[in-house]
Design an enzyme around this catalytic site. Structure first.
Site, PDB file in Angstrom:
ATOM      1  N   GLU A   1     -18.876 101.389  70.856  1.00 30.38           N
ATOM      2  CA  GLU A   1     -19.472 100.129  70.405  1.00 30.38           C
ATOM      3  C   GLU A   1     -18.805  99.537  69.168  1.00 30.38           C
ATOM      4  OE1 GLU A   1     -23.704 100.058  69.888  1.00 30.38           O
ATOM      5  OE2 GLU A   1     -24.117 100.996  71.801  1.00 30.38           O
TER       6      GLU A   1
ATOM      7  N   GLU B   1     -24.614 104.341  77.940  1.00 29.05           N
ATOM      8  CA  GLU B   1     -25.913 104.381  77.248  1.00 29.05           C
ATOM      9  C   GLU B   1     -26.844 103.368  77.875  1.00 29.05           C
ATOM     10  OE1 GLU B   1     -25.893 103.829  72.964  1.00 29.05           O
ATOM     11  OE2 GLU B   1     -24.084 105.055  72.783  1.00 29.05           O
TER      12      GLU B   1
HETATM   13  O1  IFM Z   1     -28.504 105.055  68.675  1.00 27.97           O
HETATM   14  C1  IFM Z   1     -27.607 104.065  69.065  1.00 27.97           C
HETATM   15  C2  IFM Z   1     -26.279 104.668  69.471  1.00 27.97           C
HETATM   16  O2  IFM Z   1     -25.733 105.439  68.460  1.00 27.97           O
HETATM   17  C3  IFM Z   1     -25.297 103.568  69.813  1.00 27.97           C
HETATM   18  N1  IFM Z   1     -25.851 102.653  70.768  1.00 27.97           N
HETATM   19  C4  IFM Z   1     -27.172 102.131  70.506  1.00 27.97           C
HETATM   20  C5  IFM Z   1     -28.136 103.262  70.232  1.00 27.97           C
HETATM   21  C6  IFM Z   1     -29.556 102.720  69.964  1.00 27.97           C
HETATM   22  O3  IFM Z   1     -29.555 101.874  68.865  1.00 27.97           O
END
Ligand code: IFM
Length: 477
Positions: free
Chosen positions: A176, A377
């Site tokens: 990210e 994710e």
């Molecule tokens: O916890 C984070 C993760 O580290 C990166 N993506 C978003 C998640 C939720 O905010």
């Protein structure tokens, strides 16, 4: 607003919809779960330092213990095994494996990941490893503002590739970069805490260059595993039909989505709209050699999806999904709440249709050049508590996960809007409750509840739901 389908899929129905070989896994990141920040020769990361500054973390917590995974990793792998998960996405703690951010790998730091990987292998769980998940060494004075940090990531990737390449299924170079630039350098909400607005943009290029150098270093190390990147995508919806709202939605789409995906997948930065003046001019001057470094052939693309974004023209009160930043009030757009849409504990809109839209946009924008996609994710925070009977009944998370997976599978199925996108897997964020960056311990994302005082783990109803789905898939074969 996006229209969500309402029919709830059973685990058996979802299992039947899973493509052959589809990977079901869970994800975590080192800074959020490991703790043990002074074990061995580990040094400080920017998040250790940021958490020690006043008023940075909502509950005043820090990285020192979090979920204590460093000491409990065997128990955590036991839980993954009980779940039946195919894969586990974790990240290397940069300052544990390379204290001070230079030189070779730390013996003690590398030993920890040897133990983790060996146990994952014994449990039959495929490791997906992220090299950089936000925890830069404090020794890099400017962090990602400095071009040299890209080379540092490339060097680290080479070292990790040589040491662990024989045991890692899939590599993710960086996680990210959009969140790092927006929250860390533009809005001051995350480490290292700068509020530079458009002056944060060099961090985009340096992170992407780091990605490209890391891909090349892994390939030079001869790793047999597959290599990709993880970007977070949020479909952007204009708040009205007005040309102003449309222009600002396009701008947010550019700075949140396209500026990260286009160079990686197309080998060029997107064109900036005229009204921005020279705010993005630096991207026009990026040398073609840099773009060639960034535009590496990839084995997969990692996509994180949490929510869509509603954008209107005009400055707002400073609200962003990750907190309030005074700097936001100086931007030409504001982010609005979706009326009548349920939200997570974080206040994020729950819209599975947004997931389908994110996948559709990926297919429409990148089509033939898009490699296989893993959802690296997807998940939600809710204020889960252990009930008097010792269980955690997180029905909202069960519904969130079920509806999002169903929406994604329907989107890529024949006749779906993202047909043609080769979706290979889905990782739930997160295996267990953890330290949610500036939100500290206030946002629980886990399938497993963690008591942050005792470290005790309690699988939630969502854990049992995923376990049922995995079991139903095995029956369906
Ligand atoms: O916890 C984070 C993760 O580290 C990166 N993506 C978003 C998640 C939720 O905010």
């Amino acid at each position: 607003m996006l229209a969500d389908a309402t029919a709830a899929a059973t685990p058996h129905a979802l299992a039947r919809a899973l493509p052959e070989g589809f990977v079901l896994g869970t994800a975590t990141a080192a800074a959020q779960i490991e703790g043990a920040t002074t074990a061995g020769d580990r040094t400080s990361s920017v998040w250790d330092r940021f958490a020690a500054e006043p008023d940075r973390i909502i509950d005043g917590s820090d990285t020192s213990r979090t979920a204590d995974h460093y000491h409990r990793f065997a128990e955590d792998i036991g839980l993954m095994r009980e779940l039946g998960a195919d894969a586990y996405r974790f990240s290397f703690s940069w300052t544990r494996v390379q204290p001070g951010g230079s030189g070779g790998l730390s013996r003690e730091g590398a030993d920890f990941y040897d133990r983790l990987l060996d146990r994952l292998h014994s449990a039959g769980i495929r490791p997906f490893a992220t090299i950089s998940h936000w925890d830069l060494p404090v020794e890099y004075p400017q962090g990602w503002l400095d071009r040299d940090t890209a080379q540092r990531l490339g060097d680290l990737a080479g070292l990790l590739g040589e040491r662990f390449g024989d045991r890692i299924d899939s590599w993710i170079t960086i996680n990210e970069p959009a969140t790092v630039t927006l929250n860390g350098y533009a809005l001051g909400l995350h480490a290292p805490g700068h509020s530079l607005l458009f002056d944060a943009l060099p961090t985009v290029h340096h992170q992407l260059l780091g990605h490209g150098l890391a891909v090349q270093a892994l390939r030079a190390a001869g790793v047999p595993g597959r290599i990709g990147i993880t970007n977070t995508h949020s479909p952007v919806i204009p708040a009205s039909d007005s040309p102003e709202d449309h222009a600002m939605a396009a701008l947010f789409d550019l700075v949140h989505n396209r500026i990260y995906a286009d160079p990686v997948l197309l080998g060029r930065y997107p064109e900036a709209p005229d009204f921005l003046g020279d705010a993005l001019a630096a991207f026009d001057e990026v040398p073609s050699e840099d773009l060639a470094q960034i535009h590496q052939p990839l084995d997969f693309y990692g996509l994180n999806y949490y929510m869509p974004t509603l954008v209107a023209a005009g400055a707002g009160e400073g609200e962003s999904p990750d907190g309030t930043s005074a700097a936001m009030a100086d931007l030409p757009f504001r982010l609005l709440a979706f009326e009548g849409v349920p939200t997570t504990g974080f206040g994020w809109p729950i819209q599975p249709a947004g997931f389908a839209r994110a996948l559709t946009e990926m297919q429409e924008r990148y089509g033939d050049v898009l490699p296989p996609v893993y959802i690296t994710e997807n998940g939600a925070s809710f204020p889960d508590e252990v009930g008097p009977d010792g269980t955690v009944d997180d029905t909202e998370r069960v519904a969130f996960l079920r509806d999002h997976l169903a929406a994604a599978l329907a989107a890529v199925a024949p006749g779906g809007p993202a047909e043609g996108l080769d979706l290979r897997g889905w990782f739930v964020w997160s295996l267990m409750d953890n330290w949610e960056w500036a939100a500290g311990f206030t946002q629980r994302f886990g399938l497993v509840h963690v008591d942050f005082t005792t470290g005790e783990r309690t699988p939630k109803s969502s854990f049992r739901w995923l376990q049922q789905l995995i079991a139903a898939r095995a029956e369906a074969r």
